[in-house]
Design a protein around this motif. Sequence first.
Motif, PDB file in Angstrom:
ATOM      1  N   ILE B   7       0.857  -1.196   0.000  1.00 42.33           N
ATOM      2  CA  ILE B   7       0.000   0.000   0.000  1.00 42.33           C
ATOM      3  C   ILE B   7       0.890   1.243   0.000  1.00 42.33           C
ATOM      4  O   ILE B   7       1.770   1.384   0.839  1.00 42.33           O
ATOM      5  CB  ILE B   7      -1.009  -0.014   1.178  1.00 42.33           C
ATOM      6  CG1 ILE B   7      -1.879   1.253   1.164  1.00 42.33           C
ATOM      7  CG2 ILE B   7      -0.342  -0.217   2.534  1.00 42.33           C
ATOM      8  CD1 ILE B   7      -3.131   1.171   1.999  1.00 42.33           C
ATOM      9  N   GLY B   8       0.683   2.102  -0.987  1.00 41.58           N
ATOM     10  CA  GLY B   8       1.466   3.341  -1.048  1.00 41.58           C
ATOM     11  C   GLY B   8       2.929   3.097  -1.327  1.00 41.58           C
ATOM     12  O   GLY B   8       3.791   3.823  -0.845  1.00 41.58           O
ATOM     13  N   SER B   9       3.234   2.064  -2.090  1.00 44.02           N
ATOM     14  CA  SER B   9       4.618   1.804  -2.486  1.00 44.02           C
ATOM     15  C   SER B   9       4.624   1.347  -3.939  1.00 44.02           C
ATOM     16  O   SER B   9       3.992   0.350  -4.278  1.00 44.02           O
ATOM     17  CB  SER B   9       5.232   0.704  -1.619  1.00 44.02           C
ATOM     18  OG  SER B   9       6.349   0.123  -2.287  1.00 44.02           O
ATOM     19  N   ASP B  36      -3.309   1.364  -4.401  1.00 44.30           N
ATOM     20  CA  ASP B  36      -2.594   2.541  -4.894  1.00 44.30           C
ATOM     21  C   ASP B  36      -3.528   3.356  -5.794  1.00 44.30           C
ATOM     22  O   ASP B  36      -4.393   2.789  -6.447  1.00 44.30           O
ATOM     23  CB  ASP B  36      -1.361   2.106  -5.702  1.00 44.30           C
ATOM     24  CG  ASP B  36      -0.292   3.176  -5.718  1.00 44.30           C
ATOM     25  OD1 ASP B  36       0.650   3.079  -4.907  1.00 44.30           O
ATOM     26  OD2 ASP B  36      -0.401   4.126  -6.521  1.00 44.30           O
ATOM     27  N   ASP B  57      -6.340   6.358   2.714  1.00 46.73           N
ATOM     28  CA  ASP B  57      -5.751   5.150   3.296  1.00 46.73           C
ATOM     29  C   ASP B  57      -6.463   4.731   4.584  1.00 46.73           C
ATOM     30  O   ASP B  57      -6.675   3.544   4.816  1.00 46.73           O
ATOM     31  CB  ASP B  57      -4.265   5.383   3.598  1.00 46.73           C
ATOM     32  CG  ASP B  57      -3.519   5.848   2.375  1.00 46.73           C
ATOM     33  OD1 ASP B  57      -2.979   5.002   1.669  1.00 46.73           O
ATOM     34  OD2 ASP B  57      -3.519   7.066   2.104  1.00 46.73           O
ATOM     35  N   TYR B 129       4.961  -0.644   2.794  1.00 43.49           N
ATOM     36  CA  TYR B 129       4.546   0.695   2.395  1.00 43.49           C
ATOM     37  C   TYR B 129       5.757   1.600   2.274  1.00 43.49           C
ATOM     38  O   TYR B 129       6.839   1.290   2.751  1.00 43.49           O
ATOM     39  CB  TYR B 129       3.537   1.281   3.396  1.00 43.49           C
ATOM     40  CG  TYR B 129       4.096   1.598   4.769  1.00 43.49           C
ATOM     41  CD1 TYR B 129       4.091   0.643   5.777  1.00 43.49           C
ATOM     42  CD2 TYR B 129       4.606   2.855   5.055  1.00 43.49           C
ATOM     43  CE1 TYR B 129       4.602   0.939   7.036  1.00 43.49           C
ATOM     44  CE2 TYR B 129       5.105   3.153   6.320  1.00 43.49           C
ATOM     45  CZ  TYR B 129       5.108   2.192   7.300  1.00 43.49           C
ATOM     46  OH  TYR B 129       5.613   2.482   8.539  1.00 43.49           O
ATOM     47  N   THR B 130       5.543   2.725   1.590  1.00 41.32           N
ATOM     48  CA  THR B 130       6.581   3.773   1.571  1.00 41.32           C
ATOM     49  C   THR B 130       5.877   5.109   1.719  1.00 41.32           C
ATOM     50  O   THR B 130       4.933   5.227   2.498  1.00 41.32           O
ATOM     51  CB  THR B 130       7.437   3.743   0.281  1.00 41.32           C
ATOM     52  OG1 THR B 130       6.578   3.926  -0.831  1.00 41.32           O
ATOM     53  CG2 THR B 130       8.182   2.441   0.122  1.00 41.32           C
ATOM     54  N   ILE B 133       2.098   6.231   2.011  1.00 41.76           N
ATOM     55  CA  ILE B 133       1.419   6.201   3.300  1.00 41.76           C
ATOM     56  C   ILE B 133       1.831   7.393   4.162  1.00 41.76           C
ATOM     57  O   ILE B 133       1.001   8.046   4.800  1.00 41.76           O
ATOM     58  CB  ILE B 133       1.744   4.862   4.033  1.00 41.76           C
ATOM     59  CG1 ILE B 133       0.868   3.738   3.468  1.00 41.76           C
ATOM     60  CG2 ILE B 133       1.563   4.962   5.542  1.00 41.76           C
ATOM     61  CD1 ILE B 133      -0.610   3.841   3.766  1.00 41.76           C
ATOM     62  N   ASN B 142      -1.973   7.210   9.290  1.00 38.42           N
ATOM     63  CA  ASN B 142      -1.947   6.153   8.268  1.00 38.42           C
ATOM     64  C   ASN B 142      -1.117   4.967   8.741  1.00 38.42           C
ATOM     65  O   ASN B 142      -1.511   3.810   8.603  1.00 38.42           O
ATOM     66  CB  ASN B 142      -1.337   6.683   6.966  1.00 38.42           C
ATOM     67  CG  ASN B 142      -2.298   7.567   6.184  1.00 38.42           C
ATOM     68  OD1 ASN B 142      -3.492   7.599   6.458  1.00 38.42           O
ATOM     69  ND2 ASN B 142      -1.767   8.277   5.206  1.00 38.42           N
ATOM     70  N   ILE B 146      -2.132   0.977   9.751  1.00 37.46           N
ATOM     71  CA  ILE B 146      -1.440  -0.231   9.268  1.00 37.46           C
ATOM     72  C   ILE B 146      -1.058  -1.110  10.455  1.00 37.46           C
ATOM     73  O   ILE B 146      -1.274  -2.330  10.447  1.00 37.46           O
ATOM     74  CB  ILE B 146      -0.182   0.155   8.450  1.00 37.46           C
ATOM     75  CG1 ILE B 146      -0.600   0.693   7.083  1.00 37.46           C
ATOM     76  CG2 ILE B 146       0.757  -1.042   8.294  1.00 37.46           C
ATOM     77  CD1 ILE B 146       0.541   1.128   6.213  1.00 37.46           C
TER      78      ILE B 146
END
Lengths: 346, 515
Positions: B7-9, B36, B57, B129-130, B133, B142, B146
């Motif tokens: 998520i978010g990567s 994403d 998110d 993630y990166t 997030i 966020n 997670i």
Amino acid sequence: MVTLKINGTEAVVAEGATVLEAARNAGIYIPSLCQHPKLTPFGGCRLCLVEIKGLPRPVTSCTTPVSEGMEVVTTSPTIERLRKTVLELILSDHPNDCMVCEQAGTCTLQELAYEYGIRENRFEGERRIYAKKDGNPFIERELEKCIMCGRCVKICDEVQGVEAIEFGYRGFDTKICTSFEDDLDCEFCGQCVSVCPTGALTGKLWSKQGRKMGVKEVDSTCPYCGTGCTITYHVKNNEIIRVTSNDDTPNEGLLCVKGRFAYKYVSSPDRLRTPLIKRDGLFFEAGWEEALGLIAERLQGIKAEHGPDAIAALSSARCTNEENYAFQKFIRAAVGTNNVDHCARL
Amino acid sequence: MEVIFIIGSNTKETHPVIANRMIKAFRKGAKIIVADPRKIPMVKFSELFMNMRPGTDIPLLNGLAHVIVKEGLQNEQFIAEKTEGYESWKKSLEVYTPEYVEKITGVPKEKIIKAARIYGGCRRAGIFYTMGITQHACGTDNVRAIANLAILTGNIGRESTGVNPLRGQNNVQGASDAACLPNVYPGYQRVDLPEVREKFEKAWGAKLSPMPGLTATEMMNAAIDGKIKAMYIMGENPVLTDPNMHHTVKALGNIDFVVVQDIFLSETAKLADVVLPAACAAEKDGTFSNTERRVQRVRKAVDPPGVAHDDLSIILDLAGRIEYDMQFSTPAGAFEEFGRLWPAIAGIDYHRIAHRGLQWPCPTKEHPGTEYLYKDGFPKGKVPFTVVSYTPPAEITSDDYPFVLTTGRNLFQYHSGTMTRRVVPIEEHAGTPYVEINPEDAGHLGISNHEFVKISSRRGELEVRARVTSNIPAGIVFMPMHYHEAAANILTNDVLDPVVKIPEYKVAAVAIKAV
């Protein structure tokens, strides 16, 4: 576990292992060009032929799974004669230009020709010659040197998941093709280059920069993302001429386009070579003495006049642990402020 | 790993070799879930793709938790033994029904339910993630959302599980460990605790400030207010990498004395009073710590150009000039002192990591390093579930700024481009800035592929070529951050997360028109 005999010696390996894996496990050498530990077996090069008791003819050890009680012979006059013939056939259509080939010294094919003493070739005939067509800036493809081992096709698909290349055409005309034979347009990770056993795939940046002689190899860590791939710089005359990675690294020898091909920033003519001091909006070259003297004076002056918290510092996620440790210690202990940060939050 | 939730990567482009490892797991049967706003390359390997709206998110993650709880997929034993606050948190999830979450995120409710079943039904599942997030005004929340999901299912503290933030820079882990952070000393030891401060005062032979310092983003604001008189920047390029570029340039212009130590005359260095030439990574010895906390050797391969020096030598020289004794003179000496003050790396030395790095914590010379954290429980004992509620992005679209701009990296360039943009083949292949826009939007606006468009936000405007692609949904546009000639950060919003002060790079409202 499965027990088998290789050249009369007992070996125990996991079920599902191939005869080639079992032999290598036992420290027994079997030549091969297409087999690669990262890739599924292919059985394309026919060099890893072995004799198995009870089978009427030699089989490729890379595609034959072990079975209980199997008796394998990895070398015999017949097998060596077959291997030599296979090599001669491969070489019959291979440019004899090791003198100028980028891969010389690290070429598996060259090494096997040396091992089997192949100077003259019994087989003469038509040769593949291709019109050169490759506009990409990273990977040099010399298809005349390709031996159809399929490693590049497999690593691009199985490991990289890109499927940029595939076998095209049939028989003598078979070659490794991109879609519609366009210029290669992919992730340019260069995984294919790293597994090519000949000089068919090399880095365009490598051309005429140096091969093995006079080249120093230095293991280090990639300076780009946080994955931290272990890389090997190949250095000649104080210049990085190539970057590779070994299989026994945390990144298993894999690199991306930046790690493998984006090293020329090091020798960029734009690199800062001397301290610069700005006067009236223009930079003038200065010596270390003058530049550091000025910084020490100004920092001390500002600290005296406005206090240490009027000074702020940004360190770098690009620098080493040691430099970052020293930098924050300098700012905290010598300057006297906790105003030190870096781009972790950016 | 049996389930990989990304998520978010944009893993395949920003951490390509980690993506290789994910693909390896995929080949062995692992299921990959991708969430994403863009159809990123990893979607090709996914069991399920949740094409969410930027900045949603929290509802998505809470929605997954809602379904997991509703279907009884939670890890009761883990929750009872290792967590607290479950009941009240569970109550807070009630509103996040798949129907409600679909409305906010744009992800069909069937997909939300399916994702919850895949992740919640697996006890060997990891979340990756990166900055997708973290780079939000609600970035901290966020991450908490997670963490809630991981402890709800007990997918942490064991092999093939975990909450795995992928570090974006080669040594962002190490720079944080070494405490280039305003609130802690090396090894995350707080500056505001007297006993900790005394330990460092004794070790460093100096009186230390008890006041936590300013974060990078706060420094720029303080500079605008005239509170910063000098700034020393080692190896960063905030003009291109900070949000709201005009603000950063104004802030640096407001500082009396700016020193930049770098390998190139970056956009930031051009604004400095003194520029010091540094050695690059290939020209010095030391260590980097990667995203898995692995401390690895960096070795000198070539000499630096001209009279450039490595950063450590420069700092040591400068410290001597203001009569402070740094107490070490080599990288190995610095590392050793660092290890004396932080037990987690006390067992690591250059000899031990000569061939392969070690992952901290590694407290003794015999310790093999730690592959994953929390094997023996959490340091605090029990960890809390944290109630996190949806807060929309700070800037929402309006009639004047009807598009959402999100930013990031691409495969070929790196960050502000100081290094990669000087590599000829990289520039030949990926040297042109662009904005990704959906074909439908492009059609309405009369924009064709490769044509220039003008993009503006409340903070600035720029012109850039359009890349028309259905990989991005209608209403959203994407720009890579690498290109100074069309710097995405002219447009981005410098609103900060209230806790960690990270800017909201991932959501800004913009207007677009054909030029």
